[in-house]
Design a protein around this motif. Sequence first.
Motif, short mmCIF file in Angstrom:
data_model
loop_
_atom_site.label_atom_id
_atom_site.label_comp_id
_atom_site.label_asym_id
_atom_site.label_seq_id
_atom_site.Cartn_x
_atom_site.Cartn_y
_atom_site.Cartn_z
N UNK A 1 0.85 -1.20 0.00
CA UNK A 1 0.00 0.00 0.00
C UNK A 1 0.88 1.25 0.00
N UNK A 2 1.87 1.24 -0.89
CA UNK A 2 2.84 2.34 -0.95
C UNK A 2 3.12 2.71 -2.41
N UNK A 3 3.08 4.02 -2.71
CA UNK A 3 3.41 4.47 -4.06
C UNK A 3 4.91 4.77 -4.19
N UNK A 4 5.37 4.85 -5.42
CA UNK A 4 6.75 5.33 -5.65
C UNK A 4 6.84 5.88 -7.06
N UNK A 5 7.83 6.73 -7.27
CA UNK A 5 8.10 7.29 -8.59
C UNK A 5 9.42 6.72 -9.09
N UNK A 6 9.48 6.43 -10.38
CA UNK A 6 10.75 5.99 -10.96
C UNK A 6 10.91 6.65 -12.32
N UNK A 7 12.12 7.16 -12.54
CA UNK A 7 12.46 7.77 -13.82
C UNK A 7 13.51 6.88 -14.49
N UNK A 8 13.11 6.16 -15.51
CA UNK A 8 13.99 5.16 -16.13
C UNK A 8 15.18 5.82 -16.85
N UNK A 9 15.01 7.08 -17.26
CA UNK A 9 16.13 7.79 -17.92
C UNK A 9 17.20 8.21 -16.90
N UNK A 10 16.76 8.90 -15.85
CA UNK A 10 17.71 9.46 -14.87
C UNK A 10 18.03 8.48 -13.74
N UNK A 11 17.25 7.37 -13.67
CA UNK A 11 17.40 6.34 -12.62
C UNK A 11 17.10 6.91 -11.23
N UNK A 12 16.25 7.94 -11.17
CA UNK A 12 15.84 8.48 -9.87
C UNK A 12 14.62 7.74 -9.36
N UNK A 13 14.62 7.47 -8.07
CA UNK A 13 13.54 6.73 -7.41
C UNK A 13 13.10 7.55 -6.20
N UNK A 14 11.80 7.76 -6.07
CA UNK A 14 11.28 8.53 -4.93
C UNK A 14 10.16 7.75 -4.25
N UNK A 15 10.32 7.56 -2.95
CA UNK A 15 9.31 6.89 -2.14
C UNK A 15 8.56 7.95 -1.33
N UNK A 16 7.23 7.81 -1.22
CA UNK A 16 6.44 8.88 -0.59
C UNK A 16 5.06 8.35 -0.20
N UNK A 17 4.27 9.18 0.46
CA UNK A 17 2.85 8.90 0.70
C UNK A 17 2.03 9.74 -0.26
N UNK A 18 0.93 9.17 -0.79
CA UNK A 18 -0.02 9.95 -1.60
C UNK A 18 -1.42 9.74 -1.04
N UNK A 19 -2.43 10.29 -1.72
CA UNK A 19 -3.80 10.18 -1.20
C UNK A 19 -4.22 8.73 -1.03
N UNK A 20 -3.82 7.89 -1.97
CA UNK A 20 -4.19 6.47 -1.92
C UNK A 20 -3.58 5.78 -0.70
N UNK A 21 -2.29 5.98 -0.47
CA UNK A 21 -1.64 5.32 0.67
C UNK A 21 -2.17 5.88 1.99
N UNK A 22 -2.45 7.19 2.02
CA UNK A 22 -2.99 7.83 3.23
C UNK A 22 -4.40 7.29 3.53
N UNK A 23 -5.21 7.11 2.49
CA UNK A 23 -6.55 6.54 2.69
C UNK A 23 -6.45 5.13 3.29
N UNK A 24 -5.48 4.35 2.81
CA UNK A 24 -5.27 3.00 3.35
C UNK A 24 -4.82 3.05 4.82
N UNK A 25 -3.96 4.02 5.14
CA UNK A 25 -3.49 4.16 6.52
C UNK A 25 -4.63 4.57 7.45
#
Length: 354
Positions: free
Chosen positions: A296-320
């Motif tokens: 129940x966790x979102x993440x962002x990934x940029x395949x070009x720059x290889x950047x990865x970001x872990x965070x909370x969004x509305x969906x994960x907060x609703x689950x919490x």
Amino acid sequence: MKSADKKPVVIGYVTGYSGLINTDQIAVEQLTHINYAFVNVKNNQAYLDNEKRDVENFKRLNTLKAKSPSLQILISIGGWSWSENFSSAVLTDSLRKGFAKSAVDIIRKNNLDGVDIDWEYPGMPGEEGNVYRPEDKENFTLMFEAIRKELNVLEKETGKKKLLTTATGGFPSFLTKTEMGKAARFLDYINLMTYDYYSSKRAGHHTNLYNSKTYPSDNSADKAIQAYINAGVPAAKIVMGIAFYGRNLKLNPNSTRGLGDTILSAANNYGKGYTFLKDSLVDKKGFIAYKDEDAKAPYLFNVETKQYISYDDEWSVANKCEYVLKNKLGGVMFWEYSSDKKGYLLNQITKSFN
């Protein structure tokens, strides 16, 4: 009213160290408590590091009660950067008494509602150079007992309930260095910092509700909460932490999916707050948003720059929030208010609890 029937608390950490607080930017009707971060520990006392600024901020926060009379404002003592002196400040009975008095004096003078202790961490290292001792285990409990006694005196003086809360490690090993079942007797709420879960070799989540099947890790909010309950902490006193910010990782050049890929380096900054992520990066600029349904966790990934970001969004907060209601927990808290200036996540919390 039984505690199970109470509406969950919504505790927002608001920082004073960034300067004077603009109360127009705080949606106070959506909060039950504000924890003011941070008060320092100096010469074995609770200490306002910038008294002029802090006192002005307390005045400003108190004006919010005109809009929301039930709002409770607490000072939060310590935090990651100011926890090095806790161990020495609470080493003996007389030191604990002095420390407790100094903490309660701050709320007495500034007409506030309680004390929150954010000791990172008793009995184990936090920031580099922090003092910690085996005796912290017992002294942690005795500190709360001492503060509670001083708060009881203030309650008699003012005729108003005064709160004692703590922010604690959102990982089960915190429980081996403390007596949380005993300490809970003196505490109104225990705010679990169920974020900043650390990925050492492979990209994981920093604030996941459950374990990920893609890349299993040691920590999740559910694991921590169940461990606290097993340690004797009443569910109704447990408050789940939500991250209003993301954490960045740079992954190896051959990374293809983000989650579970090998880390090249961790960004020094925390990453940006959620307002920035949602408005500027989610499904933009090469960042694709993914959902880990198991965690129940979102993440962002940029395949070009290889950047990865872990965070909370509305969906994960609703689950919490759903988890909090289902398990009859005390509520939620979040770090920290200004990271989501447009209130996306706070609006979701309000929606979930109404």
